[in-house]
Design a protein around this motif. Structure first.
Motif, short mmCIF file in Angstrom:
data_model
loop_
_atom_site.label_atom_id
_atom_site.label_comp_id
_atom_site.label_asym_id
_atom_site.label_seq_id
_atom_site.Cartn_x
_atom_site.Cartn_y
_atom_site.Cartn_z
N TYR A 95 52.77 31.55 13.60
CA TYR A 95 51.31 31.58 13.48
C TYR A 95 50.68 31.20 14.81
O TYR A 95 51.28 30.53 15.64
CB TYR A 95 50.81 30.66 12.36
CG TYR A 95 51.19 29.20 12.53
CD1 TYR A 95 52.35 28.68 11.97
CD2 TYR A 95 50.38 28.33 13.28
CE1 TYR A 95 52.70 27.35 12.12
CE2 TYR A 95 50.72 27.00 13.45
CZ TYR A 95 51.88 26.51 12.87
OH TYR A 95 52.22 25.19 13.04
N ARG A 96 49.45 31.66 14.99
CA ARG A 96 48.66 31.30 16.15
C ARG A 96 47.23 31.03 15.71
O ARG A 96 46.79 31.52 14.66
CB ARG A 96 48.67 32.42 17.21
CG ARG A 96 50.02 32.69 17.84
CD ARG A 96 50.48 31.54 18.73
NE ARG A 96 51.68 31.87 19.49
CZ ARG A 96 52.91 31.79 19.03
NH1 ARG A 96 53.12 31.39 17.78
NH2 ARG A 96 53.95 32.09 19.79
N TRP A 97 46.48 30.29 16.54
CA TRP A 97 45.09 29.96 16.24
C TRP A 97 44.13 30.84 17.03
O TRP A 97 44.35 31.11 18.21
CB TRP A 97 44.79 28.50 16.61
CG TRP A 97 45.64 27.47 15.94
CD1 TRP A 97 46.57 26.67 16.55
CD2 TRP A 97 45.64 27.08 14.57
NE1 TRP A 97 47.15 25.82 15.63
CE2 TRP A 97 46.60 26.06 14.41
CE3 TRP A 97 44.92 27.53 13.46
CZ2 TRP A 97 46.85 25.46 13.18
CZ3 TRP A 97 45.17 26.93 12.24
CH2 TRP A 97 46.12 25.91 12.10
N ILE A 98 43.07 31.26 16.38
CA ILE A 98 41.93 31.88 17.05
C ILE A 98 40.76 30.91 16.93
O ILE A 98 40.46 30.42 15.84
CB ILE A 98 41.57 33.23 16.41
CG1 ILE A 98 42.70 34.24 16.66
CG2 ILE A 98 40.25 33.77 16.97
CD1 ILE A 98 42.48 35.58 15.98
N SER A 99 40.11 30.62 18.05
CA SER A 99 39.01 29.65 18.07
C SER A 99 37.71 30.32 17.61
O SER A 99 37.26 31.29 18.23
CB SER A 99 38.83 29.07 19.48
OG SER A 99 39.99 28.37 19.89
N ARG A 110 49.65 27.84 21.40
CA ARG A 110 49.30 27.96 19.98
C ARG A 110 47.96 28.64 19.78
O ARG A 110 47.68 29.18 18.71
CB ARG A 110 49.29 26.58 19.33
CG ARG A 110 50.63 25.90 19.28
CD ARG A 110 50.53 24.45 18.84
NE ARG A 110 49.79 23.62 19.81
CZ ARG A 110 49.65 22.31 19.70
NH1 ARG A 110 50.19 21.66 18.67
NH2 ARG A 110 48.99 21.62 20.63
N PHE A 111 47.11 28.61 20.80
CA PHE A 111 45.79 29.23 20.75
C PHE A 111 45.83 30.53 21.55
O PHE A 111 46.35 30.56 22.66
CB PHE A 111 44.73 28.30 21.33
CG PHE A 111 44.49 27.06 20.51
CD1 PHE A 111 43.48 27.03 19.56
CD2 PHE A 111 45.28 25.94 20.67
CE1 PHE A 111 43.25 25.89 18.79
CE2 PHE A 111 45.06 24.79 19.91
CZ PHE A 111 44.04 24.77 18.97
N VAL A 112 45.26 31.60 20.98
CA VAL A 112 45.39 32.89 21.66
C VAL A 112 44.08 33.58 21.98
O VAL A 112 44.03 34.45 22.85
CB VAL A 112 46.27 33.86 20.82
CG1 VAL A 112 47.71 33.39 20.80
CG2 VAL A 112 45.71 34.04 19.41
N ALA A 113 42.99 33.25 21.28
CA ALA A 113 41.78 34.07 21.42
C ALA A 113 40.56 33.33 20.94
O ALA A 113 40.65 32.22 20.38
CB ALA A 113 41.94 35.37 20.62
#
Length: 511
Positions: free
Chosen positions: A238-242, A269-272
């Protein structure tokens, strides 16, 4: 370095072993054409179908309402009797303990209807009811992000998905405080410098990363990841989008954007970043072009950060006609979006065919949540641009949006695509592939895609049986270097199993 939850997801395929381990494995012959599986004659076809990743998912709106009630009761929260809104204790006049919604069936149904789209839009305003739910249950999810993630990731994994990008609002309190302290400056470069001054923005970044650490810890505990019997969620990367609240003041919007993009370059962990809240909100409409200019500037400062934008979540009558003519183009061209969320109003855009050519040429994907579009905008079937996007070569991926609020799962979105547009197995398979190919996982994808020739494996893995347990040496090296391709390889292995199982219950035929 590949994060631990990705490594766990891939360990079964031994993709992280040295390339020399595959030296004795000769490349396999290309696979035979896939069987023309018939969803209507194939038992649990949609439940069993491998479904790629969910790229448009809001964490707070993704868990079931029943789970939110459980959390609210466990935290001793209260629910107002007039607006059915969760509030902190003590439970005084005009409120009831949230625990009552566990034991009182009538009250439970009242809360479920207020916090979700159950029974809506049945002669009601689906748009307003949908967006109002977040204010009603908003006191609940922020307390337990790791438990929410375990629920959402577990559901995705059990439905044969292989990846999740989910939206959160990192360090929202400190970001607001910094924005209000700095104020807005129409010179965006100067404002960015003010946010960086004396380490202000970096302090918020550190807080967001610390919060993510706590969330990961809570997630692993809730999903039993470090036990002999881990939940399915533990195998899902999983990844985070802000999230950026587009109805906020300009200084808050810019600060949240800068925070999300700085995070995406400093924490894998954060991508976009993405803009959230109703696109038809008066402030969101007033500042729409300003927001796109903000993103355009920040992309020059953070070129490695990704941008995906809610755009075109509009229909005639919801906004003035002129508002329907430019939002998607502005998002793609000025806002530099790599994916568009919803994109429902595209046929009302000025020169919409040239816009579709632009999106197709640049591989700007559209994230389509059918149920959300129907509940909020009452758009479905032939009125939805899904088929038009596909005819013009624009990549399309299926997504859930807020499945807990909508009372659906990703399986329902694939079933809806097949039923509304007559899609067969090969088309559904390509939709699942697209959702991983257009993810923001690092590394080159497994596929070269062309609307005429379909999905063809990259040269390093051409001639291989896609998803094979022991790929050839060259392909193994390619997979080891690309987390994205590793996840795609897992899905191909799942397709092989799915086809073997379902070919027995449906008619064979060429792909």
């Amino acid at each position: 370095m590949i994060p631990s939850h990705l490594i766990g997801a891939l360990s079964a395929l031994a993709l992280l072993a040295p390339a020399s381990a595959y030296a004795a494995s000769a490349p396999l012959a290309p696979p035979a054409p896939a069987p023309a599986l018939d969803p209507a004659r194939s038992g649990d076809f949609f439940a069993d179908l491998p479904k790629g990743g969910d790229l448009h998912n809001h964490l707070a709106g993704a868990v079931t309402t029943e789970f939110l009630i459980e959390l609210a009761a466990g935290d001793g929260l209260c629910i107002t009797t007039d607006t059915t809104t969760a509030v902190p204790p003590p439970c005084g006049a005009g409120t009831r303990p949230a625990a009552d919604a566990v034991t009182d069936a009538v009250f439970r149904q009242q809360v479920i209807r207020a916090w979700s789209m159950q029974d809506f839009p049945a002669d009601g305003n689906g748009h307003d009811h949908f967006f109002a739910t977040f204010g009603k249950f908003g006191e609940v999810p922020w307390r337990h992000p790791g438990r929410l993630l375990a629920e959402v990731a577990g559901s995705a994994a059990r439905q044969n998905q292989f990846y999740l990008e989910t939206m959160i609002s990192p360090a929202s309190g400190p970001a607001r405080e910094l924005a209000d302290r700095v104020g807005f400056d129409a010179d965006l470069g100067r404002m960015h410098d003010k946010l960086l001054a004396a380490g202000g923005l970096d302090a918020v970044v550190r807080q967001a990363r610390a919060d993510a650490d706590s969330t990961d810890t809570e997630f692993r505990a809730a999903a039993h990841c470090d036990t002999p019997q881990p939940d399915a969620a533990c195998s899902l990367p999983y990844r985070w989008i802000s999230q950026v609240a587009r109805a906020g003041t300009p200084q808050r919007v810019f600060t949240q954007m800068a925070l999300g993009m700085r995070l995406a370059e400093r924490d894998p962990r954060f991508v976009a970043v993405n803009l959230v809240q109703p696109e038809d909100d008066p402030v969101a409409l007033r500042d729409y072009r300003l927001h796109m200019r903000m993103l355009n500037y920040l992309k020059t400062q953070y070129p490695k950060a990704h941008i995906t934008l809610h755009a075109g979540e509009l229909v005639p009558g919801l906004v003035k006609p002129e508002e329907l003519t430019f939002h998607i183009r502005e998002a793609a061209q000025t806002g530099r979006a790599e994916r568009i969320g919803h994109g429902v109003s595209v046929l009302h855009e000025d020169r919409w065919e040239s816009l579709m050519r632009y999106m197709a040429e640049r591989r700007i994907a559209v994230e389509v949540p059918f149920h959300s579009n129907e509940q909020i905008l009452r758009v479905s079937g032939d009125a939805h641009p899904f088929a038009t996007y596909r005819r013009h070569g624009v990549p399309v991926v299926l997504a859930t949006d807020d499945p807990g609020v909508s009372r659906i799962e990703i399986t329902d979105e694939y079933r809806r695509a097949a039923e509304m547009y007559g899609l067969g197995y090969s088309e559904l398979k390509d939709l699942a592939r697209a959702s991983l190919e257009h993810s923001f996982l690092p590394g080159r994808g497994l596929w070269n895609h062309d609307v005429r020739t379909g999905y063809r494996p990259v040269g390093a893995c051409a001639g291989e049986r896609q998803g094979a347990e022991r790929p050839g040496e060259r392909c193994a090296r390619f997979l080891k270097a690309s987390p994205k391709a590793q996840v795609e390889w897992r899905q191909e292995a799942a397709f092989q199993r799915f086809e073997a199982a379902h070919a027995r219950t449906t008619r064979p035929g060429p792909r």
